[in-house]
Write an enzyme that holds these catalytic residues in place. Structure first.
Site, PDB file in Angstrom:
ATOM      1  N   PHE A   1     -24.373  22.264  -6.796  1.00 21.13           N
ATOM      2  CA  PHE A   1     -25.762  22.038  -7.194  1.00 21.13           C
ATOM      3  C   PHE A   1     -26.690  23.216  -6.868  1.00 21.13           C
ATOM      4  O   PHE A   1     -27.899  23.144  -7.126  1.00 21.13           O
ATOM      5  CB  PHE A   1     -26.307  20.741  -6.572  1.00 21.13           C
TER       6      PHE A   1
ATOM      7  N   ARG B   1     -38.678   9.247  -0.423  1.00 23.55           N
ATOM      8  CA  ARG B   1     -37.735   9.402  -1.541  1.00 23.55           C
ATOM      9  C   ARG B   1     -37.481   8.082  -2.258  1.00 23.55           C
ATOM     10  O   ARG B   1     -37.381   8.047  -3.491  1.00 23.55           O
ATOM     11  CB  ARG B   1     -36.451  10.059  -1.038  1.00 23.55           C
TER      12      ARG B   1
ATOM     13  N   TYR C   1     -32.249  28.412   0.484  1.00 21.66           N
ATOM     14  CA  TYR C   1     -31.140  27.454   0.460  1.00 21.66           C
ATOM     15  C   TYR C   1     -29.766  28.136   0.585  1.00 21.66           C
ATOM     16  O   TYR C   1     -28.778  27.588   0.097  1.00 21.66           O
ATOM     17  CB  TYR C   1     -31.193  26.623  -0.821  1.00 21.66           C
TER      18      TYR C   1
ATOM     19  N   LYS D   1     -41.903  19.508  -2.656  1.00 25.73           N
ATOM     20  CA  LYS D   1     -41.189  20.255  -3.697  1.00 25.73           C
ATOM     21  C   LYS D   1     -41.994  20.255  -5.011  1.00 25.73           C
ATOM     22  O   LYS D   1     -42.957  19.490  -5.158  1.00 25.73           O
ATOM     23  CB  LYS D   1     -39.804  19.635  -3.893  1.00 25.73           C
TER      24      LYS D   1
ATOM     25  N   ARG E   1     -37.103  13.478   8.858  1.00 24.60           N
ATOM     26  CA  ARG E   1     -35.960  13.071   8.032  1.00 24.60           C
ATOM     27  C   ARG E   1     -36.001  11.562   7.766  1.00 24.60           C
ATOM     28  O   ARG E   1     -35.658  11.099   6.680  1.00 24.60           O
ATOM     29  CB  ARG E   1     -34.632  13.445   8.721  1.00 24.60           C
TER      30      ARG E   1
ATOM     31  N   GLU F   1     -35.871  28.207   8.781  1.00 25.79           N
ATOM     32  CA  GLU F   1     -36.764  27.818   7.673  1.00 25.79           C
ATOM     33  C   GLU F   1     -38.239  28.087   7.995  1.00 25.79           C
ATOM     34  O   GLU F   1     -39.000  28.525   7.123  1.00 25.79           O
ATOM     35  CB  GLU F   1     -36.535  26.341   7.338  1.00 25.79           C
TER      36      GLU F   1
ATOM     37  N   THR G   1     -31.071  11.755   0.959  1.00 24.17           N
ATOM     38  CA  THR G   1     -31.130  12.748  -0.119  1.00 24.17           C
ATOM     39  C   THR G   1     -31.170  12.078  -1.491  1.00 24.17           C
ATOM     40  O   THR G   1     -31.975  12.438  -2.350  1.00 24.17           O
ATOM     41  CB  THR G   1     -29.901  13.674  -0.043  1.00 24.17           C
TER      42      THR G   1
ATOM     43  N   ASN H   1     -36.179  15.239  -5.503  1.00 28.31           N
ATOM     44  CA  ASN H   1     -36.406  14.210  -4.482  1.00 28.31           C
ATOM     45  C   ASN H   1     -37.635  14.477  -3.609  1.00 28.31           C
ATOM     46  O   ASN H   1     -37.689  14.089  -2.442  1.00 28.31           O
ATOM     47  CB  ASN H   1     -35.132  14.005  -3.658  1.00 28.31           C
TER      48      ASN H   1
ATOM     49  N   HIS I   1     -38.689  18.125   1.376  1.00 27.67           N
ATOM     50  CA  HIS I   1     -37.652  18.753   2.194  1.00 27.67           C
ATOM     51  C   HIS I   1     -38.020  18.598   3.662  1.00 27.67           C
ATOM     52  O   HIS I   1     -39.187  18.638   4.024  1.00 27.67           O
ATOM     53  CB  HIS I   1     -37.550  20.257   1.871  1.00 27.67           C
TER      54      HIS I   1
HETATM   55  P1  IDP Z   1     -31.516  17.147   2.179  1.00 23.81           P
HETATM   56  O1  IDP Z   1     -32.669  17.751   1.398  1.00 23.81           O
HETATM   57  O2  IDP Z   1     -31.618  15.660   2.261  1.00 23.81           O
HETATM   58  O3  IDP Z   1     -31.314  17.808   3.523  1.00 23.81           O
HETATM   59  P2  IDP Z   1     -29.170  18.656   1.271  1.00 23.81           P
HETATM   60  O4  IDP Z   1     -27.787  18.124   1.257  1.00 23.81           O
HETATM   61  O5  IDP Z   1     -29.522  19.659   2.328  1.00 23.81           O
HETATM   62  O6  IDP Z   1     -30.173  17.414   1.317  1.00 23.81           O
HETATM   63  O7  IDP Z   1     -29.440  19.290  -0.165  1.00 23.81           O
HETATM   64  C1  IDP Z   1     -30.575  20.099  -0.404  1.00 23.81           C
HETATM   65  C2  IDP Z   1     -31.216  19.653  -1.686  1.00 23.81           C
HETATM   66  O8  IDP Z   1     -30.307  19.920  -2.755  1.00 23.81           O
HETATM   67  C3  IDP Z   1     -31.511  18.157  -1.804  1.00 23.81           C
HETATM   68  O9  IDP Z   1     -32.706  17.759  -1.189  1.00 23.81           O
HETATM   69  C4  IDP Z   1     -31.569  17.986  -3.319  1.00 23.81           C
HETATM   70  O10 IDP Z   1     -32.796  18.472  -3.865  1.00 23.81           O
HETATM   71  C5  IDP Z   1     -30.437  18.920  -3.763  1.00 23.81           C
HETATM   72  N1  IDP Z   1     -29.142  18.208  -3.865  1.00 23.81           N
HETATM   73  C6  IDP Z   1     -28.361  17.752  -2.843  1.00 23.81           C
HETATM   74  N2  IDP Z   1     -27.237  17.163  -3.308  1.00 23.81           N
HETATM   75  C7  IDP Z   1     -27.311  17.257  -4.645  1.00 23.81           C
HETATM   76  C8  IDP Z   1     -26.431  16.826  -5.723  1.00 23.81           C
HETATM   77  O11 IDP Z   1     -25.369  16.240  -5.504  1.00 23.81           O
HETATM   78  N3  IDP Z   1     -26.866  17.093  -6.996  1.00 23.81           N
HETATM   79  C9  IDP Z   1     -28.028  17.744  -7.269  1.00 23.81           C
HETATM   80  N4  IDP Z   1     -28.864  18.161  -6.300  1.00 23.81           N
HETATM   81  C10 IDP Z   1     -28.513  17.924  -5.019  1.00 23.81           C
HETATM   82 MG    MG Z   2     -30.779  19.777   3.944  1.00 22.76          MG
END
Ligand code: IDP
Ligand code: MG
Length: 141
Positions: A57, A102, A49, A9, A85, A126, A91, A112, A115
């Site tokens: 978010f 992370r 996304y 990212k 993962r 994707e 996350t 973070n 992805h």
């Molecule tokens: P992942 O990347 O671990 O699969 P997802 O739930 O798919 O997590 O969320 C996509 C991305 O959205 C996360 O990697 C992070 O950058 C952002 N994100 C997820 N939850 C939050 C939140 O509660 N606040 C702000 N950003 C979030």
């Molecule tokens: Mg995800």
């Protein structure tokens, strides 16, 4: 064999972690079969996304993902989706296991670093979002 999409990212690129992320995947026995650097527009980040369009978010996330260049790659290997993962960590970096990308580098739940697709269905969407089949140097089909 599976394929998954991973992204370094904008925060990961800015922090100089492209090589670190790729190296962790390769050390786990995974192979990079396609790779490029791109800068997403806000609309392109929103399309990527789209599954999160109703989340609170979504706007912040898509601003973040379009703020600078990213490195997108197709990763291949046995159980590549779950392995990537696992190497990424949870996350929220505060909940990520020690030694994950992370836990080691992310500043907060949004920024973070990395992805990884969360299922076969999302991996197909994707990978197709960024790469044509001609660009994937795959050992499978
Ligand atoms: P992942 O990347 O671990 O699969 P997802 O739930 O798919 O997590 O969320 C996509 C991305 O959205 C996360 O990697 C992070 O950058 C952002 N994100 C997820 N939850 C939050 C939140 O509660 N606040 C702000 N950003 C979030
Ligand atoms: Mg995800």
């Amino acid at each position: 064999m599976e394929r998954t999409l991973s992204i370094v990212k904008p925060d990961g690129v800015k922090k100089g972690l492209i090589g670190e992320v790729i190296s962790r995947f390769e050390k786990a026995g995974l192979k990079v079969v396609a790779l490029k650097m791109v800068k997403l527009s806000k609309d392109q980040a929103m399309g990527f996304y789209i599954v999160h369009k109703d989340k609170p978010f979504y706007n912040g996330l898509t601003d973040f993902m379009s703020e600078g260049p990213i490195v997108v790659m197709v990763i291949e290997g046995e159980q590549a989706i779950s392995k990537v993962r696992e190497i990424m960590g949870a996350t929220n970096p505060k909940e990520a296991a020690p030694g994950t990308i992370r836990a080691d580098f992310a500043s907060d739940i949004e920024r973070n670093i990395v992805h990884g697709s969360d299922s076969k269905e999302s991996a197909d969407y994707e990978i197709g979002y960024f790469f044509s089949s001609l660009e994937i140097n795959s050992s499978i089909n």
